[in-house]
Scaffold this active site. Structure first.
Site, PDB file in Angstrom:
ATOM      1  N   TYR A  21      -3.391  46.788 -16.871  1.00 41.04           N
ATOM      2  CA  TYR A  21      -3.395  47.605 -18.083  1.00 41.04           C
ATOM      3  C   TYR A  21      -3.192  46.774 -19.360  1.00 41.04           C
ATOM      4  O   TYR A  21      -2.833  47.316 -20.402  1.00 41.04           O
ATOM      5  CB  TYR A  21      -2.328  48.707 -17.961  1.00 41.04           C
ATOM      6  CG  TYR A  21      -2.520  49.529 -16.703  1.00 41.04           C
ATOM      7  CD1 TYR A  21      -3.652  50.323 -16.549  1.00 41.04           C
ATOM      8  CD2 TYR A  21      -1.613  49.466 -15.657  1.00 41.04           C
ATOM      9  CE1 TYR A  21      -3.876  51.042 -15.390  1.00 41.04           C
ATOM     10  CE2 TYR A  21      -1.819  50.192 -14.491  1.00 41.04           C
ATOM     11  CZ  TYR A  21      -2.950  50.976 -14.362  1.00 41.04           C
ATOM     12  OH  TYR A  21      -3.172  51.683 -13.207  1.00 41.04           O
TER      13      TYR A  21
ATOM     14  N   HIS B 249      -7.654  57.328 -19.484  1.00 39.54           N
ATOM     15  CA  HIS B 249      -7.138  56.314 -18.564  1.00 39.54           C
ATOM     16  C   HIS B 249      -7.356  54.950 -19.201  1.00 39.54           C
ATOM     17  O   HIS B 249      -8.427  54.686 -19.762  1.00 39.54           O
ATOM     18  CB  HIS B 249      -7.864  56.354 -17.214  1.00 39.54           C
ATOM     19  CG  HIS B 249      -7.642  57.625 -16.474  1.00 39.54           C
ATOM     20  ND1 HIS B 249      -6.505  57.874 -15.752  1.00 39.54           N
ATOM     21  CD2 HIS B 249      -8.410  58.736 -16.374  1.00 39.54           C
ATOM     22  CE1 HIS B 249      -6.580  59.084 -15.215  1.00 39.54           C
ATOM     23  NE2 HIS B 249      -7.725  59.628 -15.586  1.00 39.54           N
TER      24      HIS B 249
END
Ligand code: DHK
Length: 154
Positions: free
Chosen positions: A29, A106
């Site tokens: 991420y 996301h």
């Protein structure tokens, strides 16, 4: 209920483990911390005229409570339900009871990852989905809501 004289309010919900962004050694991420991402989203929302309420919980029921709170308090939702995206009927049902636009976001491109991430239950309650752009996707979600909320006011 949108009101053209008052800035629209957006609740931005983050699910389990989002608080670990930037600390994940695999780097899935990116390197930005959750706090940095939150600050960036708040600044961006303010710049485009939205009031952002950015929250994170590791608990499904808390997220459901917040979606229900948003029914009363907010015009739109952004949600990254993280690992709960793929199996939470309670989150889906809460989203289906929310009247305004819902953006599912996301950080990663979930369709390039394991098969179990390819079918999001949250998507069934979302107006649209943004995935794979990292934290930039969160800004894109906020920008999309500016447009969607403007369409609802005319
Ligand atoms: C975040 C997570 O924590 C995962 O469980 C999801 C999502 C993907 C993201 O890309 O932001 O599968």
């Amino acid at each position: 209920m949108p009101n053209s004289t008052v800035a629209a309010r957006v609740m931005f919900l983050n699910g389990p483990n989002a608080n670990l962004y930037g600390l994940d050694r695999a780097g899935t991420y990116g390197s930005d911390s959750f706090d940095n991402i939150r600050r960036d989203c708040e600044a961006h929302a303010s710049a485009v005229g939205l009031v952002l309420d950015f929250r994170q919980s590791n608990h499904e029921g808390v997220l459901v409570d917040w979606i229900q709170e948003a029914r009363r308090e907010c015009d739109a939702l952004v949600i990254n339900a993280a690992g709960l995206s793929y199996g939470s009927v309670p989150i889906l049902d809460a989203l289906l009871a929310f009247e305004g636009p819902v953006i599912e976001a996301h950080m990663s491109n979930i369709w390039k990852r394991e098969a179990f991430r390819h079918r999001s239950m949250v998507s069934l309650g979302a107006t649209g989905v943004i995935a794979g752009f990292g934290a930039l996707g969160y800004r894109l979600a906020i920008d999309a809501l500016v447009e969607l909320l403007a369409q609802r006011k005319v």
